[in-house]
Write an enzyme that holds these catalytic residues in place. Structure first.
Site, short mmCIF file in Angstrom:
data_model
loop_
_atom_site.label_atom_id
_atom_site.label_comp_id
_atom_site.label_asym_id
_atom_site.label_seq_id
_atom_site.Cartn_x
_atom_site.Cartn_y
_atom_site.Cartn_z
N ASN A 42 0.84 -1.20 0.00
CA ASN A 42 0.00 0.00 0.00
C ASN A 42 0.87 1.25 0.00
O ASN A 42 1.93 1.30 0.64
CB ASN A 42 -1.02 0.01 1.14
CG ASN A 42 -0.45 -0.25 2.51
OD1 ASN A 42 0.55 -0.94 2.67
ND2 ASN A 42 -1.09 0.31 3.53
N GLU A 44 0.36 5.19 0.66
CA GLU A 44 -0.56 6.22 1.14
C GLU A 44 -0.10 7.61 0.68
O GLU A 44 0.97 7.77 0.10
CB GLU A 44 -0.65 6.14 2.67
CG GLU A 44 -1.21 4.79 3.11
CD GLU A 44 -1.53 4.69 4.59
OE1 GLU A 44 -1.04 5.53 5.38
OE2 GLU A 44 -2.29 3.75 4.95
N CYS A 53 -4.17 0.62 -2.57
CA CYS A 53 -3.95 -0.62 -1.83
C CYS A 53 -2.87 -1.48 -2.48
O CYS A 53 -2.62 -1.40 -3.68
CB CYS A 53 -5.24 -1.44 -1.80
SG CYS A 53 -6.60 -0.70 -0.89
N GLU A 55 -2.94 -4.62 -3.24
CA GLU A 55 -3.41 -5.53 -4.29
C GLU A 55 -3.48 -4.83 -5.64
O GLU A 55 -3.14 -5.41 -6.68
CB GLU A 55 -4.81 -6.06 -3.93
CG GLU A 55 -4.87 -6.87 -2.65
CD GLU A 55 -5.16 -6.03 -1.41
OE1 GLU A 55 -4.71 -4.87 -1.34
OE2 GLU A 55 -5.85 -6.55 -0.52
N CYS A 85 -10.09 -5.29 0.01
CA CYS A 85 -11.25 -4.39 0.06
C CYS A 85 -12.09 -4.57 -1.19
O CYS A 85 -11.67 -5.19 -2.18
CB CYS A 85 -10.79 -2.94 0.22
SG CYS A 85 -10.21 -2.18 -1.32
N CYS A 88 -10.53 -3.46 -4.55
CA CYS A 88 -9.50 -4.38 -5.06
C CYS A 88 -10.13 -5.66 -5.60
O CYS A 88 -9.67 -6.20 -6.61
CB CYS A 88 -8.49 -4.70 -3.97
SG CYS A 88 -7.44 -3.28 -3.58
#
Ligand code: THU
Length: 130
Positions: A42, A44, A53, A55, A85, A88
């Protein structure tokens, strides 16, 4: 690469997470049909909503490198295994509706196997478009 190796690749990718805001590091390792493994973490941002994310980082890296068929993804995070999530799941589904999903804790000590079709039933995909 076998499933245990894929989990370890996700654990290694997790160490590269850039997560100063949530402090929740996630790693992913995506196995392509041709045997290549694409990792992601991830990433940010100070503008929080721009975070991507692990993935999706792995998937977008893979597609950018020419891979479009995938067998499995391992996701490593936190004290206990967590699940991709919703965003994803949908992005993975575009290329691999039958993907195997390995959910691991942050150190890869515990992990379980599921499928994307189980995580995202009755999904929307390319064939739904006219
Ligand atoms: N995160 C992922 O990387 N993958 C997921 O499937 C769930 C959430 C990240 C996004 C954000 O950086 C942090 O975890 C907390 O939500």
């Amino acid at each position: 690469m076998d499933e245990a190796g894929l989990v370890q690749a996700a654990v290694a990718a997790r160490r590269r997470a850039y997560a100063p805001y949530s402090r929740f590091a996630v790693g992913a390792a995506l196995l392509a049909s041709d045997g290549r493994v694409f990792t992601g973490c991830n990433v940010e941002n100070a503008s929080y909503g721009l975070t991507v994310c692990a993935e999706r980082v792995a998937l977008f890296r893979a597609v950018a490198e020419g891979a479009r068929e995938f067998v499995a993804i391992a996701v490593a995070c936190g004290e206990s295994p967590c699940s991709p999530c919703g965003a994803c799941r949908q992005v993975l589904r575009e290329f691999a509706p039958d993907l195997t999903v390995l959910l691991a804790d942050g150190e890869g000590k515990r992990w379980e196997r599921t499928t994307l079709s189980h995580l995202l039933p009755r999904s929307f995909g390319p064939s739904d478009l006219p």
